[in-house]
Design an enzyme around this catalytic site. Structure first.
Site, PDB file in Angstrom:
ATOM      1  N   SER A   1       0.833  -1.215   0.000  1.00 47.13           N
ATOM      2  CA  SER A   1       0.000   0.000   0.000  1.00 47.13           C
ATOM      3  C   SER A   1       0.852   1.242   0.000  1.00 47.13           C
ATOM      4  CB  SER A   1      -0.850   0.067   1.268  1.00 47.13           C
ATOM      5  OG  SER A   1      -1.714  -0.993   1.349  1.00 47.13           O
TER       6      SER A   1
ATOM      7  N   HIS B   1      -2.471  -3.672  -6.481  1.00 43.61           N
ATOM      8  CA  HIS B   1      -2.980  -3.263  -5.176  1.00 43.61           C
ATOM      9  C   HIS B   1      -4.475  -3.539  -5.053  1.00 43.61           C
ATOM     10  CE1 HIS B   1      -3.797   0.123  -2.099  1.00 43.61           C
ATOM     11  NE2 HIS B   1      -3.275  -0.900  -1.466  1.00 43.61           N
TER      12      HIS B   1
HETATM   13  P1  NAI Z   1      -1.451  -9.688   7.425  1.00 38.73           P
HETATM   14  O1  NAI Z   1      -0.649  -9.366   8.629  1.00 38.73           O
HETATM   15  O2  NAI Z   1      -2.897 -10.022   7.579  1.00 38.73           O
HETATM   16  O3  NAI Z   1      -0.769 -10.923   6.644  1.00 38.73           O
HETATM   17  C1  NAI Z   1       0.600 -11.012   6.360  1.00 38.73           C
HETATM   18  C2  NAI Z   1       0.981 -12.487   6.274  1.00 38.73           C
HETATM   19  O4  NAI Z   1       2.307 -12.578   5.756  1.00 38.73           O
HETATM   20  C3  NAI Z   1       0.997 -13.197   7.625  1.00 38.73           C
HETATM   21  O5  NAI Z   1       0.205 -14.361   7.553  1.00 38.73           O
HETATM   22  C4  NAI Z   1       2.471 -13.545   7.868  1.00 38.73           C
HETATM   23  O6  NAI Z   1       2.642 -14.783   8.528  1.00 38.73           O
HETATM   24  C5  NAI Z   1       2.985 -13.611   6.441  1.00 38.73           C
HETATM   25  N1  NAI Z   1       4.420 -13.368   6.314  1.00 38.73           N
HETATM   26  C6  NAI Z   1       5.183 -12.429   6.933  1.00 38.73           C
HETATM   27  N2  NAI Z   1       6.450 -12.513   6.513  1.00 38.73           N
HETATM   28  C7  NAI Z   1       6.498 -13.524   5.610  1.00 38.73           C
HETATM   29  C8  NAI Z   1       7.522 -14.084   4.816  1.00 38.73           C
HETATM   30  N3  NAI Z   1       8.782 -13.628   4.872  1.00 38.73           N
HETATM   31  N4  NAI Z   1       7.212 -15.094   3.976  1.00 38.73           N
HETATM   32  C9  NAI Z   1       5.949 -15.578   3.910  1.00 38.73           C
HETATM   33  N5  NAI Z   1       4.929 -15.079   4.637  1.00 38.73           N
HETATM   34  C10 NAI Z   1       5.211 -14.067   5.473  1.00 38.73           C
HETATM   35  O7  NAI Z   1      -1.235  -8.465   6.419  1.00 38.73           O
HETATM   36  P2  NAI Z   1      -2.240  -7.872   5.306  1.00 38.73           P
HETATM   37  O8  NAI Z   1      -3.146  -6.904   5.936  1.00 38.73           O
HETATM   38  O9  NAI Z   1      -2.785  -9.019   4.531  1.00 38.73           O
HETATM   39  O10 NAI Z   1      -1.218  -7.038   4.400  1.00 38.73           O
HETATM   40  C11 NAI Z   1      -0.313  -7.659   3.511  1.00 38.73           C
HETATM   41  C12 NAI Z   1       0.186  -6.632   2.504  1.00 38.73           C
HETATM   42  O11 NAI Z   1      -0.921  -6.087   1.778  1.00 38.73           O
HETATM   43  C13 NAI Z   1       0.947  -5.436   3.088  1.00 38.73           C
HETATM   44  O12 NAI Z   1       1.948  -5.076   2.179  1.00 38.73           O
HETATM   45  C14 NAI Z   1      -0.141  -4.367   3.168  1.00 38.73           C
HETATM   46  O13 NAI Z   1       0.401  -3.069   3.104  1.00 38.73           O
HETATM   47  C15 NAI Z   1      -0.932  -4.667   1.908  1.00 38.73           C
HETATM   48  N6  NAI Z   1      -2.343  -4.232   1.922  1.00 38.73           N
HETATM   49  C16 NAI Z   1      -3.136  -4.370   3.032  1.00 38.73           C
HETATM   50  C17 NAI Z   1      -4.468  -3.961   3.004  1.00 38.73           C
HETATM   51  C18 NAI Z   1      -5.359  -4.125   4.193  1.00 38.73           C
HETATM   52  O14 NAI Z   1      -6.432  -3.501   4.230  1.00 38.73           O
HETATM   53  N7  NAI Z   1      -5.013  -4.948   5.171  1.00 38.73           N
HETATM   54  C19 NAI Z   1      -5.058  -3.360   1.785  1.00 38.73           C
HETATM   55  C20 NAI Z   1      -4.161  -3.356   0.648  1.00 38.73           C
HETATM   56  C21 NAI Z   1      -2.851  -3.738   0.745  1.00 38.73           C
END
Ligand code: NAI
Length: 386
Positions: free
Chosen positions: A118, A139
């Site tokens: 993001s 995105h």
């Molecule tokens: P989240 O915290 O729900 O999920 C992240 C996942 O990645 C976790 O399950 C974690 O175990 C895993 N993870 C962390 N490091 C890792 C690695 N080295 N290898 C494999 N898996 C790994 O996060 P979320 O909210 O899904 O966000 C993910 C991405 O999407 C971020 O870059 C965020 O900025 C972006 N994003 C988030 C939005 C939201 O509303 N939550 C909207 C649009 C984009």
């Protein structure tokens, strides 16, 4: 043709994106370092699909097909045969770079490598690759299966071919693509800033309380949620961080300056719904405050926030961040605005827009209220956006 999709990170976004790709018929491999995240993603998809069956949207055959298209994997090299990989892990450039470096050792040279980031620049992510021209930002919005919009962000390194394959693929998944320049907040997270920022400013000046501002935006503007309800829903920590990041990334342009009101709430742990208290209280039996029903006040609140949103959307067009159509689609399909902001500007009249902004500038003499040159030029030429 993209058929095999690898997704890295099975959290909120990764699991939603996996559902979208699997529903569209792709063979998906969903990878996470954390076994519990994979289990949770699997259980949550089962629940979502059962709910869709209850609502009559899909049958059990379709549910089996979607589930059959997703494989939950515990090693990154399982993604080796992917045509497209989408990364949705923690928002940290160093961690992402490490993962991409490893990934590039497994996948073929033709594999598109995308990030769902993001707030990080796609150029900085692409720079960590041996073949940066295959890197692109994709995105999605939360929840990914429900929100129609996807911003596609080519970096300066991205090839035309990768950009067009990505756009076609995401459209074939039933999504509406808005192409955005690789600039802070892309389209939605940039253009939406005044919805929160100007509402906070009105409150800080003592113009109205939270409930009155929220009610004004809903009743006069047709927004589904008011700014304070929405900040409480998103989380004041998350929303504040996005604002602060955009502000810093724009070299401290005062238009994006964050608010102390929100910072203090976040510091106090008043994060919104998730902590039971934010701008409002969410305990059992707590009654919502009653808004002031003065309709002149409601109109002036709504028009002040609207004009700041229009100015931001117009300026994004002026700076070629995206096309007028994509800017309007981004706000209606990504964050459910009742109308596109540029169409709204046409409806209110470009004269009105310029006059309102100049009126505010006269009062404040702050750069925050500067009118975008595109609006002024359009006014002088009697033009409209559409
Ligand atoms: P989240 O915290 O729900 O999920 C992240 C996942 O990645 C976790 O399950 C974690 O175990 C895993 N993870 C962390 N490091 C890792 C690695 N080295 N290898 C494999 N898996 C790994 O996060 P979320 O909210 O899904 O966000 C993910 C991405 O999407 C971020 O870059 C965020 O900025 C972006 N994003 C988030 C939005 C939201 O509303 N939550 C909207 C649009 C984009």
């Amino acid at each position: 043709m993209v058929k095999k999709v690898g997704i890295i990170g099975a959290g909120t976004m990764g699991s939603g994106i996996a559902q979208v790709a699997a529903t569209a018929g792709c063979a998906v491999k969903l990878f996470d370092l954390n076994d519990a995240a994979l289990d949770k993603a699997k259980v949550s998809l089962e629940k979502i699909l059962n709910r869709l069956i209850e609502k009559g949207r899909i049958d059990s055959e379709e549910k089996n097909r979607i589930q059959g298209n997703i494989e939950y994997v515990k090693r990154l090299d399982a993604l080796a045969a992917s045509d497209l990989t989408i990364e949705a892990i923690v928002e940290n450039l160093d961690v992402k770079k490490k993962v991409f470096h490893e990934l590039e050792g497994y996948v073929s040279e033709n594999c598109i490598i995308a990030s769902n980031t993001s707030s990080l620049s796609i150029a900085s992510i692409a720079a960590s690759l041996k073949h940066p021209s295959r890197c692109v930002g994709i995105h999605f919005f939360n929840p990914a299966p429900l929100m129609r919009l996807v911003e596609v962000i080519p970096a300066i390194q991205t090839s035309e071919k990768i950009k067009s394959i990505t756009q076609e693929t995401i459209e074939s998944w039933g999504k509406i693509v808005a192409l955005a320049k690789d600039t802070p907040g892309f389209i939605v997270n940039r253009v939406a800033r005044p919805f929160y920022g100007e509402a906070l400013r009105i409150y800080e000046e003592g113009g109205a309380d939270f409930a009155t501002i929220d009610q004004a935006m809903k009743s006069q503007g047709g927004f589904r949620m008011g700014p304070f309800e929405l900040m409480d829903f998103i989380g004041n920590d998350v929303n504040y961080t996005v604002t602060e990041t955009v502000f810093k990334e724009f070299y401290y342009d005062p238009r994006y300056r964050p608010s102390f009101t929100q910072k203090r709430l976040s510091e106090a742990g008043y994060l919104g719904r998730k902590s039971g208290k934010g701008y409002y209280e969410y305990g059992e039996g707590v009654e919502k405050p009653i808004p002031n029903d003065d309709s002149n006040l409601a109109t002036s609140i709504f028009e002040r926030v609207l004009i700041m949103l229009i100015n931001e959307a117009a300026d994004a067009l002026f700076l070629n961040i995206a096309s007028a159509k994509d800017i309007d689609n981004a706000m209606t399909k990504g964050v459910n605005y009742p109308k596109g902001l540029l169409a709204w500007a046409d409806e209110k009249g470009i004269d009105w827009c310029v006059n309102e902004l100049d009126r505010m500038y006269d009062v404040y003499h702050e750069d925050r209220y500067r009118c975008s040159p595109i609006l002024r030029k359009m006014k002088s030429k009697n033009q409209t956006f559409f």
